[in-house]
Design an enzyme around this catalytic site. Structure first.
Site, short mmCIF file in Angstrom:
data_model
loop_
_atom_site.label_atom_id
_atom_site.label_comp_id
_atom_site.label_asym_id
_atom_site.label_seq_id
_atom_site.Cartn_x
_atom_site.Cartn_y
_atom_site.Cartn_z
CB SER A 169 -0.95 0.00 1.20
OG SER A 169 -0.24 -0.16 2.41
CG HIS A 187 -1.17 -5.18 2.06
ND1 HIS A 187 -0.48 -5.08 3.25
CD2 HIS A 187 -0.96 -3.99 1.42
CE1 HIS A 187 0.10 -3.91 3.32
NE2 HIS A 187 -0.18 -3.22 2.24
CG HIS A 223 7.20 -8.67 10.38
ND1 HIS A 223 8.15 -7.93 9.72
CD2 HIS A 223 6.16 -7.84 10.62
CE1 HIS A 223 7.71 -6.68 9.59
NE2 HIS A 223 6.51 -6.61 10.11
NE ARG A 257 3.59 -3.30 13.83
CZ ARG A 257 3.47 -3.48 12.51
NH1 ARG A 257 2.90 -2.54 11.77
NH2 ARG A 257 3.96 -4.57 11.94
CG ASP A 279 -1.82 -8.30 10.48
OD1 ASP A 279 -2.44 -7.23 10.59
OD2 ASP A 279 -0.94 -8.50 9.65
#
Length: 361
Positions: free
Chosen positions: A163, A193, A242, A251, A297
């Site tokens: 993105s 994504h 990752h 995160r 995520d």
């Protein structure tokens, strides 16, 4: 997390500095002044069919606002290119202010068939609380706090992911920020994504269902068996690994801290927490997996689900609102530095033939 503000993150991405209270208030007031949509845009969003994906609606709604682009007007009027960054900055603030309105109008229309009472920005609330309230979640202050955290930690991913790279590429042609951000949103909508946290949530719900159907407890052994079952079927464990990190995603850690404070007895969180203890050791034994630790995520979907936002296809919209901060700040700096058009390198069949001696085979 109550101290985290997306507005502060936006300031930081633009300047490299954390704003003081006066600077934060100045930015918040500037956003509030720009938090409106032309009537034709609101009508357009309300008339979209229910079966349109919310990411399509977000992209189209933003594109409908493009005729008010300061950058486009400046370019059409042949203003000095040294001032392009100023007009890009004006667009950046406008887009950041308008995205929650576009997102919440279609959310209310698609999932609640609410087309009569248009969401309105409340000047007495901050950015995150306004987004929650306009979506219809005006009572839950814990969700408002989590949205501040969520929007902040998803705001930037340098230029390397799909993105951010797409918006940078399109903007390098001197397309205005509205078109460029819409392009980045479209890239984010792909299942590899932006919908990753929804894929994690689906997997967790499958795990929960599997344990319930087999009358099994949520424990290390049973979770380990489900992980191995997933791997044996040729699938990956979503939310783990990752592309860059080789440690637990920070995160993830901050979302785990939030969950331990506010929802430690939630059944899905209990599964995620046990998974955190079990999965890395199992995945380390797979030579194909470079990072066996959880990423961002792995956690975000269950928190949204816990607070009632259970429309999984909408999760990417929230991601897009957050990621716009990083994309917009890059555009401002690209124009300030007069960065050239991006020209991706390519190769032809002659190079391939020569490189791999195909003609000799």
């Amino acid at each position: 997390t109550g101290e985290i503000q997306p507005e502060s993150m936006f300031w930081f991405l633009m300047t490299g500095k954390i704003p003081n209270n006066d600077e934060l208030l100045e930015l918040q007031n500037e956003i509030k002044k720009r938090s409106y949509l032309p009537e034709f845009v609101s009508v357009f969003l309300q008339r979209l069919p229910h079966n349109i994906h919310p990411m399509n609606a977000l992209s189209m709604g933003l594109m409908m606002c493009q005729n008010s682009s300061h950058f486009k007007k400046a370019y059409d009027n042949k203003l000095n290119k040294e001032t392009y960054w100023e007009h890009t900055y004006e667009d950046a603030l406008d887009i950041f202010a308008k995205l929650p309105l576009i997102a919440s109008i279609f959310y209310r229309k698609k999932y609640f068939n609410d087309v009569n009472d248009l969401p309105k920005y409340d000047e007495n609330k901050d950015y995150s609380e306004n987004l929650c309230c306009m979506m219809g979640y005006d009572k839950n202050t814990e969700l408002h706090d989590y949205m501040r955290l969520y929007l902040s930690i998803h705001s930037d991913h340098e230029g390397g992911n799909a993105s951010a790279h797409t918006s940078h590429l399109v903007n390098s042609t001197l397309a205005d920020p509205y078109i460029s951000i819409a392009s980045g949103i479209n890239a984010l909508s792909g299942p590899l994504h932006g919908s990753a946290n929804a894929e994690v949530l689906k997997w967790l719900l499958d795990l929960k269902r599997d344990l319930k159907e087999k009358n099994k407890e949520i424990n290390d052994e049973n979770i380990k068996e489900f992980i191995l079952q997933t791997l044996r079927s040729g699938n990956v464990v979503p939310g783990y690994g990752h592309a860059v990190l080789r440690i637990t995603d920070p995160r993830y850690d901050c979302q785990r801290d939030f969950s331990l404070k506010h929802m430690k007895h939630d059944e899905l969180f209990m599964i995620v927490d046990r998974l955190f203890q079990v999965a890395p050791e199992v995945l380390k034994n797979n030579s194909k997996i470079k990072n066996p630790y959880p990423n961002v995520d792995s956690h975000s979907g269950i928190i949204l689900w816990h607070y009632g936002i259970q429309e999984m296809e909408y999760y990417t919209v929230l991601f897009a609102i957050s990621r716009s901060m990083g994309m917009l700040s890059q555009m401002v700096w690209d124009r300030a530095l007069n960065m050239p058009i991006e020209r991706p390198k390519s190769i032809n069949s002659h190079f391939i033939n020569k490189q791999f001696n195909i003609n000799k085979l």
